[in-house]
Enzyme design. Structure first.
Site, PDB file in Angstrom:
ATOM      1  N   HIS A 153       1.541   4.471  -2.769  1.00  0.00           N
ATOM      2  CA  HIS A 153       1.642   5.931  -2.636  1.00  0.00           C
ATOM      3  C   HIS A 153       2.924   6.441  -3.283  1.00  0.00           C
ATOM      4  O   HIS A 153       2.923   7.470  -3.975  1.00  0.00           O
ATOM      5  CB  HIS A 153       1.621   6.330  -1.162  1.00  0.00           C
ATOM      6  CG  HIS A 153       0.281   6.228  -0.505  1.00  0.00           C
ATOM      7  ND1 HIS A 153      -0.872   6.719  -1.072  1.00  0.00           N
ATOM      8  CD2 HIS A 153      -0.091   5.682   0.689  1.00  0.00           C
ATOM      9  CE1 HIS A 153      -1.896   6.493  -0.259  1.00  0.00           C
ATOM     10  NE2 HIS A 153      -1.449   5.863   0.811  1.00  0.00           N
TER      11      HIS A 153
ATOM     12  N   HIS B 118      -5.592   7.281  -2.147  1.00  0.00           N
ATOM     13  CA  HIS B 118      -6.594   6.310  -1.737  1.00  0.00           C
ATOM     14  C   HIS B 118      -7.687   6.231  -2.800  1.00  0.00           C
ATOM     15  O   HIS B 118      -8.264   7.245  -3.204  1.00  0.00           O
ATOM     16  CB  HIS B 118      -7.170   6.682  -0.376  1.00  0.00           C
ATOM     17  CG  HIS B 118      -6.157   6.568   0.716  1.00  0.00           C
ATOM     18  ND1 HIS B 118      -6.133   7.386   1.817  1.00  0.00           N
ATOM     19  CD2 HIS B 118      -5.103   5.722   0.869  1.00  0.00           C
ATOM     20  CE1 HIS B 118      -5.124   7.055   2.606  1.00  0.00           C
ATOM     21  NE2 HIS B 118      -4.483   6.044   2.043  1.00  0.00           N
TER      22      HIS B 118
ATOM     23  N   HIS C 230       0.831  -1.206   0.000  1.00  0.00           N
ATOM     24  CA  HIS C 230       0.000   0.000   0.000  1.00  0.00           C
ATOM     25  C   HIS C 230       0.866   1.257   0.000  1.00  0.00           C
ATOM     26  O   HIS C 230       0.651   2.172  -0.810  1.00  0.00           O
ATOM     27  CB  HIS C 230      -0.920  -0.019   1.218  1.00  0.00           C
ATOM     28  CG  HIS C 230      -1.809   1.175   1.336  1.00  0.00           C
ATOM     29  ND1 HIS C 230      -3.140   1.155   0.980  1.00  0.00           N
ATOM     30  CD2 HIS C 230      -1.570   2.436   1.778  1.00  0.00           C
ATOM     31  CE1 HIS C 230      -3.664   2.358   1.193  1.00  0.00           C
ATOM     32  NE2 HIS C 230      -2.733   3.148   1.685  1.00  0.00           N
ATOM     33  N   GLU C 231       1.848   1.292   0.894  1.00  0.00           N
ATOM     34  CA  GLU C 231       2.673   2.503   0.984  1.00  0.00           C
ATOM     35  C   GLU C 231       3.525   2.699  -0.262  1.00  0.00           C
ATOM     36  O   GLU C 231       3.732   3.826  -0.711  1.00  0.00           O
ATOM     37  CB  GLU C 231       3.545   2.456   2.240  1.00  0.00           C
ATOM     38  CG  GLU C 231       2.788   2.326   3.551  1.00  0.00           C
ATOM     39  CD  GLU C 231       1.659   3.336   3.699  1.00  0.00           C
ATOM     40  OE1 GLU C 231       0.673   3.026   4.379  1.00  0.00           O
ATOM     41  OE2 GLU C 231       1.755   4.441   3.121  1.00  0.00           O
TER      42      GLU C 231
END
Length: 687
Positions: free
Chosen positions: A397, A403, A393-394
């Site tokens: 980014h 998101h 997930h990070e």
């Protein structure tokens, strides 16, 4: 640009780092095998060996389909080109095209006796038509193309039911590269968790990476039909991605009281293969940072709100439970590694940084981090050491993804609620199985997903993208959930935008030219008159001994917030910086007049680093940026001395030559240093 023109937009915060996104996705507790190498490893698709070794015909099990099931009714956008015939969905689903996505129509000039190919697609991270996918949304656009120089499972729908022994042929520049026997639809690999079949009419073969390059076209022939009209895939970038791991052991953490370096310095081999399966890159190279572990007893957290929402000044932390909100230390470390990445000349490159944070609480016990942070588009992220949902997930980014649910609400993501409702299916070459857009029965979220997920007409849950709570939607045996085709296309765009260190280029660098489907030599340039550095902060010396020095400074004088971190020494790179004791260097950065007239114009150049080596020699370096009002480098920002404002706090990172041991590091007060270096500057900090 003239000096009187409108200034460019200021970067998001005073330290020059992109805004982080805070997250705490669910993370599974898969065990890790020991991984103690510091050397770079590379991961390519599994199951390549047999095909790469022999380009002769062979039978290979595969699965087919070039788009997904159950197109949703929400989230669609006007297509870029006229819609083509709806592709077939998986068995048991309603056929439909991807909302907002369009595909290029296949050639249609089949003659009598000629084999017809109704559909051709390539499964890599996803099943993508040969012409690629594209989206135009109200506030965003994206495309996803087959990945150049990466193995792919080709999927072919043949128009004639009586075709005998069909063969895929690869051609380039009029020469036949080879042929592969197509496996029948009955031999397709399964879907994850024993799920529904993707299609029942696709022939398949594994195409080697050497054939997946621009200029190659594919046709299909059979013993009773002549070759079909050839299709030339539209390829995306052939760039690799380097993943650099920087383990930080904080507040006394070490191998005796915390997860050891052997398990934190890189994902294990199986995890690396799964990362590669998810990312749209030709190759994944994983390395531990050449400095190895970074151990810090103190971390300075910048001004930010505490758990109650009350603004707090910058403060030092010597144990994780001293932080005043759950992301304080993570935020500080994200700023630090982002600036270190830039200082090492990696900022514009295809290099993703990830810092596992291993920390102790004030009782000396290992502390669970509970989340992660990634700078959107920065190429850098921090999180825990487990390399599961938080990690993927990070790094999303870091690739530039926000998101997905928020983006859907803003017209910048095509699928409702940040889901995969409308995405094409994924594919995993390591397991040799397709990844449905529906939550599989073995997923940890399956039993209760109906209350939090988008549903299809039969009440089944669509997966969530990993950028919107997707952790837990993956099948048992997987660490990572499936990205949507759209977000994968955006990751591909980030990779394509990067500068590549390329020995084959006349300049030493190249970039991907999407229109030409090829790398083009790239000459580094200084953008915005040096506002954000010289020559895009690419190295002027590479592979040399360096010391990385990180300094935090509070203009407001917050207690303990001005601090020189211990230097990190390793083999790295040096970027262009300036010596204020040199008249030529001062001229180069003189505001509005020098070679780089905006280098100091953004927020000033008021501080200098003085490094005294053990032999008594010294080096001086201007620290770019300070506390001046934006575009007014002679006037301080109104909040420069407000301890609750981020405008009163900075973190600098700079590499200096590391061929000699450091004796002393000093931060000097040198206001508007382009006008002259003080004879006896005030020493603000010393280490």
């Amino acid at each position: 640009m003239g000096n009187g023109e409108r200034p460019p937009a200021r970067r998001p915060d005073s330290s020059g780092s992109p805004p982080p996104a805070a997250d705490a996705p669910a993370a599974s507790n898969h065990p890790f095998s020991s991984h103690d190498t510091k050397h770079m490893t590379s991961r390519r698709l599994a199951s390549r060996t047999a095909v790469a070794a022999s380009l002769s015909a062979l039978m290979l099990a595969a699965c087919g389909g070039d788009d997904s099931a159950n197109a949703p009714t929400a989230g669609g956008a006007a297509p870029l080109t006229p819609a083509v015939a709806s592709p077939a969905g998986p068995t048991g689903s309603t056929p439909g095209s991807t909302p907002g996505a369009t595909t290029a129509p296949a050639p249609s000039s089949t003659s009598a006796g000629q084999l017809s190919v109704d559909k051709m697609a390539f499964a890599q991270t996803h099943v993508v038509p040969s012409g690629g996918l594209s989206w135009t949304l109200p506030n965003a656009s994206a495309s996803l193309r087959p990945i150049s120089r990466r193995d792919a499972l080709v999927l072919v729908a043949i128009g004639q039911a009586d075709a005998v022994q069909p063969v895929l042929e690869a051609w380039k520049d009029g020469a036949k590269l080879g042929a592969l026997a197509l496996s029948p639809p009955s031999a397709l690999p399964p879907t994850e968790s024993g799920g529904r079949a993707y299609a029942n009419d696709r022939w398949s073969a594994v195409v080697p990476a050497a054939w997946m390059v621009p200029g190659v076209s594919f046709s299909v022939s059979a013993s009773n039909y002549t070759s079909s009209v050839a299709q030339a895939p539209v390829f995306g970038t052939d760039a690799d991605v380097q993943l650099t791991i920087l383990p930080f052991y904080l507040f006394g953490a070490d191998d005796t009281n915390s997860p050891p370096l052997s398990t934190t310095q890189a994902p294990d081999a199986a995890t690396q293969q799964e990362i590669f399966a998810k990312w749209p890159t030709a190759e994944l190279k994983v390395r531990t940072h050449p400095a190895g572990r970074f151990s810090l007893a103190t971390v300075v957290v910048g001004p930010r709100a505490d758990r109650t929402g009350a603004a707090q000044p910058a403060y030092p932390v010597t144990a994780l439970d001293q932080q005043k909100d759950g992301y304080g230390v993570m935020s500080a470390m994200l700023t630090l590694i982002t600036n270190m990445r830039t200082a090492n000349g990696d900022g514009p490159l295809n290099d993703q940084y990830y810092a596992p944070l291993i920390a102790l609480n004030s009782n000396g016990q290992f502390a669970n981090l509970g989340g992660g942070l990634g700078g959107v588009g920065s190429g850098a992220a921090v999180g825990d050491h487990r390399y599961t949902g938080i990690f993927i997930h990070e790094q999303g980014h870091a690739f530039g993804l926000n998101h997905a649910g928020d983006e859907y609400a803003k017209g910048a993501y095509p699928y409702a609620g940040g889901s995969l409702s409308g995405s094409v299916w994924g594919y995993d070459p390591n397991h040799r199985e397709f990844l449905d857009v529906l939550v599989p029965t073995t997923a940890s979220s399956y039993a209760k997903c109906a209350s939090s997920h988008q549903l299809d007409a039969q009440g089944r849950c669509y997966k969530q993208d990993p950028m919107q709570g997707g952790a837990g939607d993956q099948s048992s045996g997987y660490k990572f959930a499936t990205f949507s085709d759209y977000n994968t296309g955006r990751m591909q765009a980030w990779i394509a935008s990067r500068v590549l260190a390329d020995p084959a280029s006349s300049t030493g660098y190249s970039k991907w030219d999407s229109a030409a489907q090829a790398r083009a030599p790239y000459t580094p340039t200084t953008d915005n008159n040096g506002l954000y550095g010289v020559n895009q902060n690419l190295p002027v010396q590479a592979g040399v001994p360096v010391h990385t020095i990180v300094v935090s400074f509070s203009k407001a004088g917050s207690a303990g917030a001005s601090y020189i971190y211990p230097p990190f020494s390793y083999t790295g790179n040096l970027i262009a910086t300036f010596d204020p004791t040199s008249a030529a260097d001062r001229q180069a950065i003189t505001v509005d007049k020098g070679t780089y007239p905006w280098y100091c114009k953004g927020t000033g150049c008021d501080y200098t680093l003085r490094v005294t080596y053990a032999d008594g020699s010294r080096t001086y370096r201007v620290l770019q940026g300070g506390f001046r009002a934006w575009w007014t480098p002679t006037v301080y920002d109104a909040n420069a001395t407000n301890p609750l404002s981020g405008s009163s706090f900075r973190v600098w990172a700079i590499n200096v030559p590391g061929d000699k041991r450091i004796g002393k590091i000093e931060l000097l007060d040198t206001p508007m240093v382009w006008n002259g270096m003080p004879a006896n500057p005030t020493v603000l900090l010393s280490r």
